[in-house]
Motif scaffolding. Structure first.
Motif, PDB file in Angstrom:
ATOM      1  N   SER A  48       5.618  25.620  33.996  1.00 42.71           N
ATOM      2  CA  SER A  48       5.648  24.828  32.770  1.00 42.71           C
ATOM      3  C   SER A  48       7.088  24.591  32.317  1.00 42.71           C
ATOM      4  O   SER A  48       7.975  25.408  32.550  1.00 42.71           O
ATOM      5  N   SER A  49       7.304  23.479  31.653  1.00 37.62           N
ATOM      6  CA  SER A  49       8.644  23.132  31.181  1.00 37.62           C
ATOM      7  C   SER A  49       9.238  24.187  30.254  1.00 37.62           C
ATOM      8  O   SER A  49      10.443  24.385  30.227  1.00 37.62           O
ATOM      9  N   GLU A  50       8.393  24.858  29.491  1.00 41.45           N
ATOM     10  CA  GLU A  50       8.923  25.837  28.542  1.00 41.45           C
ATOM     11  C   GLU A  50       9.548  27.047  29.237  1.00 41.45           C
ATOM     12  O   GLU A  50      10.294  27.784  28.626  1.00 41.45           O
ATOM     13  N   TYR A  51       9.256  27.244  30.523  1.00 37.08           N
ATOM     14  CA  TYR A  51       9.832  28.363  31.261  1.00 37.08           C
ATOM     15  C   TYR A  51      10.969  27.941  32.179  1.00 37.08           C
ATOM     16  O   TYR A  51      11.529  28.771  32.886  1.00 37.08           O
ATOM     17  N   GLN A  52      11.313  26.669  32.192  1.00 42.71           N
ATOM     18  CA  GLN A  52      12.419  26.183  33.007  1.00 42.71           C
ATOM     19  C   GLN A  52      13.720  26.380  32.225  1.00 42.71           C
ATOM     20  O   GLN A  52      13.987  25.692  31.252  1.00 42.71           O
ATOM     21  N   LEU A  53      14.519  27.324  32.646  1.00 43.30           N
ATOM     22  CA  LEU A  53      15.752  27.628  31.913  1.00 43.30           C
ATOM     23  C   LEU A  53      16.741  26.470  31.942  1.00 43.30           C
ATOM     24  O   LEU A  53      17.472  26.249  30.982  1.00 43.30           O
ATOM     25  N   ALA A  54      16.777  25.715  33.007  1.00 42.66           N
ATOM     26  CA  ALA A  54      17.739  24.618  33.121  1.00 42.66           C
ATOM     27  C   ALA A  54      17.416  23.461  32.183  1.00 42.66           C
ATOM     28  O   ALA A  54      18.293  22.637  31.904  1.00 42.66           O
ATOM     29  N   VAL A  60      15.851  17.330  25.960  1.00 39.38           N
ATOM     30  CA  VAL A  60      15.554  17.792  24.608  1.00 39.38           C
ATOM     31  C   VAL A  60      14.360  18.744  24.664  1.00 39.38           C
ATOM     32  O   VAL A  60      13.335  18.432  25.255  1.00 39.38           O
ATOM     33  N   VAL A  61      14.522  19.920  24.056  1.00 37.71           N
ATOM     34  CA  VAL A  61      13.439  20.904  23.991  1.00 37.71           C
ATOM     35  C   VAL A  61      13.270  21.354  22.543  1.00 37.71           C
ATOM     36  O   VAL A  61      14.150  21.155  21.720  1.00 37.71           O
ATOM     37  N   SER A  62      12.148  21.984  22.249  1.00 35.41           N
ATOM     38  CA  SER A  62      11.906  22.448  20.885  1.00 35.41           C
ATOM     39  C   SER A  62      12.845  23.611  20.550  1.00 35.41           C
ATOM     40  O   SER A  62      13.418  24.244  21.430  1.00 35.41           O
ATOM     41  N   THR A  63      12.978  23.902  19.286  1.00 35.43           N
ATOM     42  CA  THR A  63      13.856  24.979  18.832  1.00 35.43           C
ATOM     43  C   THR A  63      13.418  26.317  19.412  1.00 35.43           C
ATOM     44  O   THR A  63      14.249  27.117  19.831  1.00 35.43           O
ATOM     45  N   THR A  64      12.121  26.546  19.450  1.00 32.28           N
ATOM     46  CA  THR A  64      11.603  27.805  19.990  1.00 32.28           C
ATOM     47  C   THR A  64      11.985  27.979  21.450  1.00 32.28           C
ATOM     48  O   THR A  64      12.466  29.030  21.862  1.00 32.28           O
ATOM     49  N   VAL A  65      11.768  26.925  22.248  1.00 38.04           N
ATOM     50  CA  VAL A  65      12.111  26.978  23.668  1.00 38.04           C
ATOM     51  C   VAL A  65      13.619  27.134  23.836  1.00 38.04           C
ATOM     52  O   VAL A  65      14.087  27.902  24.681  1.00 38.04           O
ATOM     53  N   LEU A  66      14.395  26.428  23.017  1.00 38.16           N
ATOM     54  CA  LEU A  66      15.853  26.514  23.091  1.00 38.16           C
ATOM     55  C   LEU A  66      16.334  27.937  22.834  1.00 38.16           C
ATOM     56  O   LEU A  66      17.102  28.496  23.619  1.00 38.16           O
ATOM     57  N   ASN A  68      14.673  30.764  22.940  1.00 36.90           N
ATOM     58  CA  ASN A  68      14.161  31.670  23.966  1.00 36.90           C
ATOM     59  C   ASN A  68      14.981  31.548  25.257  1.00 36.90           C
ATOM     60  O   ASN A  68      15.361  32.544  25.867  1.00 36.90           O
ATOM     61  N   SER A  69      15.273  30.311  25.661  1.00 35.42           N
ATOM     62  CA  SER A  69      16.032  30.084  26.890  1.00 35.42           C
ATOM     63  C   SER A  69      17.474  30.564  26.761  1.00 35.42           C
ATOM     64  O   SER A  69      18.030  31.130  27.701  1.00 35.42           O
ATOM     65  N   LEU A  70      18.090  30.337  25.611  1.00 34.12           N
ATOM     66  CA  LEU A  70      19.467  30.786  25.412  1.00 34.12           C
ATOM     67  C   LEU A  70      19.559  32.296  25.504  1.00 34.12           C
ATOM     68  O   LEU A  70      20.514  32.841  26.062  1.00 34.12           O
ATOM     69  N   GLY A  71      18.559  32.988  24.966  1.00 33.30           N
ATOM     70  CA  GLY A  71      18.530  34.439  25.074  1.00 33.30           C
ATOM     71  C   GLY A  71      18.416  34.897  26.519  1.00 33.30           C
ATOM     72  O   GLY A  71      19.096  35.831  26.951  1.00 33.30           O
ATOM     73  N   LYS A  72      17.570  34.230  27.293  1.00 39.05           N
ATOM     74  CA  LYS A  72      17.402  34.577  28.708  1.00 39.05           C
ATOM     75  C   LYS A  72      18.663  34.286  29.515  1.00 39.05           C
ATOM     76  O   LYS A  72      18.968  34.976  30.483  1.00 39.05           O
ATOM     77  N   LEU A  73      19.387  33.254  29.119  1.00 38.22           N
ATOM     78  CA  LEU A  73      20.619  32.894  29.822  1.00 38.22           C
ATOM     79  C   LEU A  73      21.810  33.748  29.375  1.00 38.22           C
ATOM     80  O   LEU A  73      22.887  33.664  29.945  1.00 38.22           O
TER      81      LEU A  73
END
Length: 82
Positions: A48-54, A60-66, A68-73
């Motif tokens: 799913s797109s919400e799990y794609q870190l790149a 453009v992604v939602s604030t939640t996804v952003l 979450n991804s920034l934390g993982k990165l």
């Protein structure tokens, strides 16, 4: 090698040689990928797109996804209060 993709159409085109008429500019690449799929060197897995870190770097992604991804990165806000 596992390739994670959030585009079901791209996965279908890679697996199905009949759908190549729907693509115009990927002829050489499609044949290369199909050859590697048949040899089982690579495999496409849907994610799913919400799990794609790149995605945070390319679309453009939602604030939640952003967030979450920034934390993982490992990216943090240097201006956030401590």
């Amino acid at each position: 090698m596992d390739l994670y993709c959030d585009n079901k159409a791209a996965i279908a085109i890679a697996h199905n040689p009949v759908q190549h008429d729907r693509t115009k500019h990927v002829e050489v690449d499609r044949h290369f990928v199909k050859e590697k799929l048949d040899a089982e060197i690579i495999s496409f897995l849907f994610i799913s797109s919400e799990y794609q870190l790149a995605d945070v770097l390319t679309k453009v992604v939602s604030t939640t996804v952003l967030l979450n991804s920034l934390g993982k990165l490992g990216i943090c806000d240097i201006f956030a209060p401590s």
